[in-house]
Enzyme design. Structure first.
Site, PDB file in Angstrom:
ATOM      1  N   SER A  17       0.820  -1.208   0.000  1.00 16.60           N
ATOM      2  CA  SER A  17       0.000   0.000   0.000  1.00 16.60           C
ATOM      3  C   SER A  17       0.856   1.262   0.000  1.00 16.60           C
ATOM      4  O   SER A  17       0.367   2.347  -0.284  1.00 16.60           O
ATOM      5  CB  SER A  17      -0.896  -0.003   1.238  1.00 16.60           C
ATOM      6  OG  SER A  17      -0.095  -0.148   2.388  1.00 16.60           O
ATOM      7  N   CYS A  79       2.446  -6.910   1.684  1.00 12.68           N
ATOM      8  CA  CYS A  79       1.532  -6.183   2.556  1.00 12.68           C
ATOM      9  C   CYS A  79       0.653  -7.239   3.227  1.00 12.68           C
ATOM     10  O   CYS A  79       0.095  -8.102   2.537  1.00 12.68           O
ATOM     11  CB  CYS A  79       0.680  -5.236   1.712  1.00 12.68           C
ATOM     12  SG  CYS A  79      -0.705  -4.496   2.600  1.00 12.68           S
ATOM     13  N   GLU A 158       4.875   6.326   9.875  1.00  8.50           N
ATOM     14  CA  GLU A 158       4.902   7.264   8.739  1.00  8.50           C
ATOM     15  C   GLU A 158       5.388   8.645   9.173  1.00  8.50           C
ATOM     16  O   GLU A 158       5.954   9.393   8.381  1.00  8.50           O
ATOM     17  CB  GLU A 158       3.518   7.367   8.104  1.00  8.50           C
ATOM     18  CG  GLU A 158       3.018   6.038   7.591  1.00  8.50           C
ATOM     19  CD  GLU A 158       2.803   6.001   6.090  1.00  8.50           C
ATOM     20  OE1 GLU A 158       2.610   7.060   5.505  1.00  8.50           O
ATOM     21  OE2 GLU A 158       2.849   4.898   5.527  1.00  8.50           O
ATOM     22  N   CYS A 190       2.456  -6.749  10.063  1.00  7.75           N
ATOM     23  CA  CYS A 190       2.263  -5.539   9.261  1.00  7.75           C
ATOM     24  C   CYS A 190       3.644  -5.090   8.812  1.00  7.75           C
ATOM     25  O   CYS A 190       4.582  -5.079   9.618  1.00  7.75           O
ATOM     26  CB  CYS A 190       1.599  -4.446  10.099  1.00  7.75           C
ATOM     27  SG  CYS A 190       1.539  -2.854   9.253  1.00  7.75           S
TER      28      CYS A 190
END
Ligand code: DGL
Length: 270
Positions: A17, A79, A158, A190
């Site tokens: 993603s 992912c 992030e 993840c």
């Protein structure tokens, strides 16, 4: 050139993603430095973790078609959410090998556990899909699995908040219940979470082994290529990066995930 040699020299296709799958790419390129790699980060649609199975599968199908147009010899779904939701569909519609991250991570955790208690953390989508517990039970019925979704981990990574006070507090809150189950193995389900590995390990202590599926996936990709006689024999791997949104952001943050500088990123509309 013989057809199989042509195929052998074709790139490995990897998608995620966004940046997270670069942790998987990093493991693959270390294990197989001769292989060329095409990476697609669906940055226009990140996060997948809070989206439905149908939406994520539609993205995964479009990306796979793009990778196939670019002559990849194998597709790696780097992912967890897309692996949980879309692996079966992709296997049905593409005619090259496809591999996800759930099985390699599960096998690695099963090989590690001594007390048959495994914890899994991931996005809401991955945890709700029950993909890890189902895969683990399929391989070993005796194992107890405990799952926890950790929705705030992706935005923290992030933002680059890998070891801040706030991050450590959030890790403690999310992992309290799962650690209380006496697990001896924790799967980072993840692709963003390996960047929090050090902080997570500090909080849960050294008695719990953290399984980060990136290396397990790289080993499985190698076996699958060997099985299909598709290992590239010569040269140094060349890498191409594609995204569906801002190449600049991908360049900056992506270098952190990959552990290597990313120089060129191309934006494409699917
Ligand atoms: N790459 C996703 C995963 O491994 C995490 C980021 C997202 O939610 O898209 O589940």
């Amino acid at each position: 050139m013989h057809e199989n040699n042509l195929l052998k020299n074709n790139p490995i296709g990897i998608f995620d993603s966004g940046f997270g799958g670069l942790t998987v790419m990093s493991a693959i390129s270390k294990l197989m430095p001769k292989e060329d790699i095409i990476y697609f980060g669906d940055s226009a649609h990140v996060p997948y973790g809070s989206k439905s199975k149908k939406v994520v599968t539609d993205f995964a199908v479009k990306i796979s078609k793009f990778l196939i147009k670019n002559n990849v010899k194998i597709i790696v779904i780097a992912c967890n959410t897309a692996s949980a939701f879309s692996l079966n569909t992709l296997k049905k519609i593409v005619n090259i090998p496809v591999i996800g991250v759930i099985k390699p991570g599960s096998v690695s955790a099963i090989n590690n556990t001594k007390n048959n208690k495994i914890g899994v953390i991931g996005t809401e989508g991955t945890i709700k899909s029950d993909a890890y517990p189902k895969q683990i039970k399929k391989l070993n019925k005796k194992i107890q699995c405990y799952s926890q979704s950790c929705q705030l981990f992706v935005p923290l990574v992030e933002e680059g908040w890998l070891n801040s006070e706030v991050t450590n507090k959030i890790i403690k809150i999310y992992l309290k219940d799962i650690v209380a189950k006496n697990i001896d193995t924790l799967i980072l389900g993840c692709t963003h979470y390996p960047l929090l590995k050090k902080s997570i390990q500090k909080i849960i202590g050294n008695k719990i082994k953290i399984v980060d599926s990136a290396t397990a996936v790289a080993d499985s990709v190698k076996s699958l290529l060997e099985k299909n006689n598709l290992i590239k024999q010569k040269g140094i791997g060349k890498y191409k990066f594609f995204v569906s949104d801002s190449p600049e952001k991908f360049k900056n943050l992506g270098s952190k995930f990959l552990g290597n500088r990313i120089n060129k990123v191309v934006k494409v509309e699917l």
